[in-house]
Design a protein around this motif. Structure first.
Motif, PDB file in Angstrom:
ATOM      1  N   GLY A  59       0.698  -1.278   0.075  1.00 40.49           N
ATOM      2  CA  GLY A  59       0.030   0.174   0.033  1.00 40.49           C
ATOM      3  C   GLY A  59       0.739   1.367  -0.042  1.00 40.49           C
ATOM      4  N   ASN A  60       2.148   1.227   0.081  1.00 44.42           N
ATOM      5  CA  ASN A  60       3.050   2.381   0.391  1.00 44.42           C
ATOM      6  C   ASN A  60       3.943   2.684  -0.957  1.00 44.42           C
ATOM      7  OD1 ASN A  60       2.109   3.196   2.789  1.00 44.42           O
ATOM      8  ND2 ASN A  60       3.913   2.459   4.151  1.00 44.42           N
ATOM      9  N   MET A  61       3.797   1.629  -1.727  1.00 41.00           N
ATOM     10  CA  MET A  61       4.661   1.886  -3.158  1.00 41.00           C
ATOM     11  C   MET A  61       4.109   3.421  -3.827  1.00 41.00           C
ATOM     12  SD  MET A  61       5.696  -0.978  -5.838  1.00 41.00           S
ATOM     13  CE  MET A  61       3.924  -1.187  -6.381  1.00 41.00           C
ATOM     14  N   VAL A  62       5.097   3.969  -4.407  1.00 37.90           N
ATOM     15  CA  VAL A  62       4.761   5.200  -5.045  1.00 37.90           C
ATOM     16  C   VAL A  62       5.399   5.042  -6.546  1.00 37.90           C
ATOM     17  CG1 VAL A  62       5.056   7.665  -4.998  1.00 37.90           C
ATOM     18  CG2 VAL A  62       4.691   6.643  -2.974  1.00 37.90           C
ATOM     19  N   ARG A  63       4.613   5.144  -7.442  1.00 38.41           N
ATOM     20  CA  ARG A  63       4.888   4.988  -8.711  1.00 38.41           C
ATOM     21  C   ARG A  63       5.120   6.468  -9.310  1.00 38.41           C
ATOM     22  NH1 ARG A  63       2.331   0.120 -11.576  1.00 38.41           N
ATOM     23  NH2 ARG A  63       4.132   0.551 -13.094  1.00 38.41           N
ATOM     24  N   ARG A  64       5.450   6.240 -10.800  1.00 38.31           N
ATOM     25  CA  ARG A  64       5.559   7.494 -11.575  1.00 38.31           C
ATOM     26  C   ARG A  64       4.280   8.021 -12.085  1.00 38.31           C
ATOM     27  NH1 ARG A  64      10.450   6.030 -15.595  1.00 38.31           N
ATOM     28  NH2 ARG A  64      12.075   5.866 -14.061  1.00 38.31           N
ATOM     29  N   SER A  65       3.334   7.348 -12.204  1.00 38.06           N
ATOM     30  CA  SER A  65       2.059   7.153 -12.511  1.00 38.06           C
ATOM     31  C   SER A  65       0.969   8.016 -12.214  1.00 38.06           C
ATOM     32  CB  SER A  65       1.674   5.924 -13.282  1.00 38.06           C
ATOM     33  OG  SER A  65       1.606   5.007 -12.201  1.00 38.06           O
ATOM     34  N   GLY A  66       1.045   8.281 -10.685  1.00 32.54           N
ATOM     35  CA  GLY A  66       0.066   8.986  -9.930  1.00 32.54           C
ATOM     36  C   GLY A  66      -0.233  10.331  -9.810  1.00 32.54           C
ATOM     37  N   ALA A  67       0.514  11.206 -10.544  1.00 32.02           N
ATOM     38  CA  ALA A  67       0.480  12.677 -10.511  1.00 32.02           C
ATOM     39  C   ALA A  67      -0.697  13.090 -11.190  1.00 32.02           C
ATOM     40  CB  ALA A  67       1.764  13.336 -11.072  1.00 32.02           C
ATOM     41  N   LYS A  68      -1.188  13.982 -10.262  1.00 32.18           N
ATOM     42  CA  LYS A  68      -2.592  14.717 -10.633  1.00 32.18           C
ATOM     43  C   LYS A  68      -2.530  16.293 -10.991  1.00 32.18           C
ATOM     44  CE  LYS A  68      -5.151  11.208  -9.340  1.00 32.18           C
ATOM     45  NZ  LYS A  68      -3.884  10.224  -9.593  1.00 32.18           N
ATOM     46  N   PRO A  69      -3.258  16.624 -11.946  1.00 34.71           N
ATOM     47  CA  PRO A  69      -3.268  18.137 -12.464  1.00 34.71           C
ATOM     48  C   PRO A  69      -3.687  19.032 -11.150  1.00 34.71           C
ATOM     49  CG  PRO A  69      -4.488  16.833 -13.907  1.00 34.71           C
ATOM     50  CD  PRO A  69      -4.165  16.010 -12.698  1.00 34.71           C
ATOM     51  N   GLY A  70      -2.855  19.873 -10.832  1.00 34.74           N
ATOM     52  CA  GLY A  70      -3.096  20.700  -9.483  1.00 34.74           C
ATOM     53  C   GLY A  70      -1.912  20.402  -8.485  1.00 34.74           C
ATOM     54  N   ASP A  71      -1.216  19.288  -8.661  1.00 30.22           N
ATOM     55  CA  ASP A  71      -0.440  18.768  -7.571  1.00 30.22           C
ATOM     56  C   ASP A  71       0.771  19.730  -7.544  1.00 30.22           C
ATOM     57  OD1 ASP A  71      -1.876  16.516  -6.916  1.00 30.22           O
ATOM     58  OD2 ASP A  71      -0.691  15.211  -7.609  1.00 30.22           O
ATOM     59  N   ALA A  72       1.347  19.914  -6.233  1.00 34.01           N
ATOM     60  CA  ALA A  72       2.483  20.570  -6.155  1.00 34.01           C
ATOM     61  C   ALA A  72       3.574  19.482  -6.595  1.00 34.01           C
ATOM     62  CB  ALA A  72       2.807  20.855  -4.634  1.00 34.01           C
ATOM     63  N   ILE A  73       5.034  20.346  -7.025  1.00 34.52           N
ATOM     64  CA  ILE A  73       6.032  19.533  -7.493  1.00 34.52           C
ATOM     65  C   ILE A  73       7.149  20.192  -6.438  1.00 34.52           C
ATOM     66  CG2 ILE A  73       7.763  19.317  -9.135  1.00 34.52           C
ATOM     67  CD1 ILE A  73       5.841  20.154 -11.091  1.00 34.52           C
ATOM     68  N   LEU A  74       7.498  18.885  -5.687  1.00 35.81           N
ATOM     69  CA  LEU A  74       8.704  19.227  -4.828  1.00 35.81           C
ATOM     70  C   LEU A  74       9.968  18.611  -5.270  1.00 35.81           C
ATOM     71  CD1 LEU A  74       6.826  18.263  -1.406  1.00 35.81           C
ATOM     72  CD2 LEU A  74       7.043  20.520  -2.475  1.00 35.81           C
ATOM     73  N   VAL A  75      11.181  19.159  -4.739  1.00 39.51           N
ATOM     74  CA  VAL A  75      12.367  18.498  -5.129  1.00 39.51           C
ATOM     75  C   VAL A  75      13.277  18.540  -3.965  1.00 39.51           C
ATOM     76  CG1 VAL A  75      13.625  20.587  -6.014  1.00 39.51           C
ATOM     77  CG2 VAL A  75      14.153  18.451  -7.054  1.00 39.51           C
ATOM     78  N   THR A  76      14.368  17.315  -3.721  1.00 37.56           N
ATOM     79  CA  THR A  76      15.174  17.513  -2.737  1.00 37.56           C
ATOM     80  C   THR A  76      16.429  17.931  -2.995  1.00 37.56           C
ATOM     81  OG1 THR A  76      15.882  15.280  -3.136  1.00 37.56           O
ATOM     82  CG2 THR A  76      14.079  15.315  -1.821  1.00 37.56           C
ATOM     83  N   GLY A  77      17.174  18.717  -2.018  1.00 40.31           N
ATOM     84  CA  GLY A  77      18.688  19.002  -2.224  1.00 40.31           C
ATOM     85  C   GLY A  77      18.666  19.678  -3.267  1.00 40.31           C
ATOM     86  N   TYR A  78      19.965  19.821  -3.932  1.00 39.38           N
ATOM     87  CA  TYR A  78      20.440  20.890  -4.777  1.00 39.38           C
ATOM     88  C   TYR A  78      20.666  20.134  -6.085  1.00 39.38           C
ATOM     89  CZ  TYR A  78      20.736  24.135  -1.121  1.00 39.38           C
ATOM     90  OH  TYR A  78      20.369  25.122  -0.007  1.00 39.38           O
ATOM     91  N   PRO A  79      19.780  19.582  -6.994  1.00 40.64           N
ATOM     92  CA  PRO A  79      20.022  19.067  -8.311  1.00 40.64           C
ATOM     93  C   PRO A  79      21.099  19.759  -9.093  1.00 40.64           C
ATOM     94  CG  PRO A  79      17.876  19.315  -7.975  1.00 40.64           C
ATOM     95  CD  PRO A  79      18.308  20.023  -6.814  1.00 40.64           C
ATOM     96  N   GLY A  80      21.891  19.088  -9.949  1.00 42.38           N
ATOM     97  CA  GLY A  80      22.920  20.055 -10.664  1.00 42.38           C
ATOM     98  C   GLY A  80      24.316  20.200  -9.893  1.00 42.38           C
ATOM     99  N   GLN A  81      24.195  19.782  -8.548  1.00 43.55           N
ATOM    100  CA  GLN A  81      25.726  20.051  -8.211  1.00 43.55           C
ATOM    101  C   GLN A  81      26.659  18.873  -8.667  1.00 43.55           C
ATOM    102  OE1 GLN A  81      25.765  22.330  -4.194  1.00 43.55           O
ATOM    103  NE2 GLN A  81      25.434  20.078  -3.667  1.00 43.55           N
ATOM    104  N   ALA A  82      26.286  17.528  -8.733  1.00 42.85           N
ATOM    105  CA  ALA A  82      27.268  16.678  -9.262  1.00 42.85           C
ATOM    106  C   ALA A  82      27.703  16.937 -10.748  1.00 42.85           C
ATOM    107  CB  ALA A  82      26.387  15.277  -9.223  1.00 42.85           C
ATOM    108  N   ALA A  83      26.679  17.474 -11.592  1.00 45.53           N
ATOM    109  CA  ALA A  83      27.123  17.593 -13.060  1.00 45.53           C
ATOM    110  C   ALA A  83      27.977  18.827 -13.205  1.00 45.53           C
ATOM    111  CB  ALA A  83      25.969  18.070 -13.803  1.00 45.53           C
ATOM    112  N   ALA A  84      27.912  19.806 -12.161  1.00 47.56           N
ATOM    113  CA  ALA A  84      28.665  20.973 -12.061  1.00 47.56           C
ATOM    114  C   ALA A  84      30.274  20.474 -11.675  1.00 47.56           C
ATOM    115  CB  ALA A  84      28.182  21.891 -11.192  1.00 47.56           C
ATOM    116  N   GLY A  85      30.119  19.606 -10.640  1.00 46.03           N
ATOM    117  CA  GLY A  85      31.394  18.988 -10.090  1.00 46.03           C
ATOM    118  C   GLY A  85      32.434  18.352 -11.265  1.00 46.03           C
TER     119      GLY A  85
END
Lengths: 341, 341
Positions: free
Chosen positions: A152-178
């Motif tokens: 019951g706790n599995m989260v997939r890519r397929s459940g996003a609904k219009p109006g949902d907020a988009i969250l992101v963790t940390g600072y993406p792009g740091q590794a590529a800059a490194g």
């Protein structure tokens, strides 16, 4: 120094078995380990099984001169742990398939395994077995990682609904800059870029965050960033049949990335949107659940969670809203190892 | 003809997904498949999980000129199915990790997957997902196969007891003889050697036999032959702390192997003892249980089961008893990809 030719395949397997016994944790539910060709384990009741595999090839996915073997091992394992975490699961059992150059030093193989264990041990996850073959062309690491997720706790890519907020963790792009800094050799000794080099060499996974967020029941879709923020947001869009708007000024930019982007005369937020090589998570949830998700994550991690946009009903359309309110349509690009336009 | 460069990684993944949906079976307990980076499944109650991985590298483990892509796919999957069967389990879920040359024809990738499915479909087993990367050096196939085994029915290498009978399925050594014929190009068009070429190109796995034998509860140890009969008997010896006597005249030799051994002026039983490349099973059980095991196997297969010797308490000692009753001590040799004496 002894190499693989000196101790042979079976000698190496014995060495690895001892190393795992001495330096690895005991793990949960393990029955049969490296002694048989096939490993065995018993999942806990009430759990489904998750399984992922990801390969890392020397010369293609990384350069030997940029990382030591512990870092190579950590990165290869972290990218798999990240995939399990992005489904809301807990990593448990790993199989490691290696292609090894014949003249590879046993000490380097040991360091590689120490890197694997450094990522697995804190999670009570174990190496159950694997496979070794000779490689004429540098080191090949192919890891299969198996995890458990509470029913019951599995989260997939397929459940996003219009109006949902988009969250992101940390600072993406740091590794590529490194990686860019290591490749160009410019500024690589400046203390300001140290967090970027660290992000490239030992990118943290966010499995504990994924697991804690999934347990709230509020997360509608989740993915880890391996094809770039926009590339992976596009994967959510494709599987959920939705589009997205991202607010450029809200994207998280670390001080280190800001510093190097200025030197490069680049927009740092373009790096955040397009770059790959770190394993932050993108999560979506109803706007009314954002605080619930934040609170659950805060119990296991102090990593920054940033709200950066919202899901729309315009399937397949992805737009970045600039500071002047103008909109740029973007194509969910990201990594495609074969495509040549 | 289109190649990977033409359709791109994501195009290829879509193509593979469609192929699996159209030509694969539905499978048991599958929850999330190729749409996520991580696949998910639900094991049946009362079962433990088995997991194995084995790689096949073009140019190292096989030559492209000896096999078509369907055969390459079948062989790579059969060797993994064999490992699950040798523990008494049933194969269920596969992950396929591929390293593909950029100029590889999509038709060839399709044929490769048809080979995988040809082995999996009759077992109700499915491809759940995988990973694709580019390879500069020929095709790399790394398969992780997950199976289920009924609790209490798992058979390991470590349970052989002094006095146990040693049984073997089919005709070991046929595949290696087939490879030798293909390599030398001598006799390769003779109809007599056709079974040997077939054994090399599409070696059968014995998973159903392993499963049926394990369910009797009588099998004390089991292994599939991938390091040669003596090499794998030595693995049982090592894990069980025992030795073995093998009666040379009792070894099963097929007509085809007899025919080619005569041409080669070789002892065919030496080929049976030392050669690799087919996936027959070695089983041990109390002599009083041999008929029980035979009867259980006969219900699922008409493959020959031959009693060829017995387990002894002389740990680490392996002897072949010649027709004149003389004894030859043998070292459990088999394949070691790195060892150079």
């Amino acid at each position: 120094m002894s190499t693989l030719s000196d101790i042979g395949e079976f000698g190496l397997i014995r060495h690895i078995r001892e190393l795992i016994e001495e330096e690895g944790v005991e793990g949960i539910g393990t029955i049969a380990g490296a002694g048989d060709d096939t490993a065995a384990f018993e999942p806990r009741p009430g759990h489904a099984i998750l399984v992922t595999c990801d390969a890392m090839v020397e010369g293609r996915h990384y350069l030997r001169t940029f990382m030591n073997q512990v870092e190579v091992g950590r990165r290869a394992m972290a990218m798999n742990i990240s995939d399990i975490g992005a489904m809301g699961g807990q990593p448990r059992w790993a199989l490691v398939s290696l292609g090894l150059p014949e003249d590879m030093d046993i000490k380097d193989v040991t360091e590689l395994y120490r890197g694997f264990l450094m990522e697995l041990n804190p999670l009570d996850a174990v190496i159950l077995g694997g496979n070794i073959t000779k490689s004429d062309y540098g080191l090949l690491i192919d890891i299969t990682l198996i995890g458990e997720v509470e029913r019951g706790n599995m989260v997939r890519r397929s459940g996003a609904k219009p109006g949902d907020a988009i969250l992101v963790t940390g600072y993406p792009g740091q590794a590529a800059a490194g990686l860019e800094i290591l490749s160009s050799k410019l500024y690589s000794d400046s203390p300001e870029v140290r967090p970027l080099l660290d992000s490239y060499r030992t990118p943290p996974h966010r499995a504990m965050i994924g697991w804690a967020a999934a347990r709230t029941g509020a997360v509608t879709a989740m993915i880890d960033i391996s094809d770039g923020f926009l590339g992976d947001l596009a994967h959510i869009g494709e599987e959920s049949g939705v589009g997205a708007e991202v607010i450029e000024k809200d994207l998280p930019v670390s001080e280190a990335l800001l510093w190097i982007a200025e030197k490069w005369r680049k927009n740092p937020r373009k790096i955040v949107l397009e770059a790959s090589d770190d394993y932050e998570l993108i999560l979506t949830c109803n706007p009314s659940d954002v605080e619930t998700v934040r609170a659950a994550v805060a119990k296991v991690s102090d990593v920054l969670i940033t709200e950066v946009g919202k899901i729309t009903d315009a399937a397949g359309q992805f737009e970045v809203i600039q500071p002047d309110k103008s909109r740029t349509a973007v194509i969910g690009g990201g990594w495609d190892h074969f495509y040549r336009p």
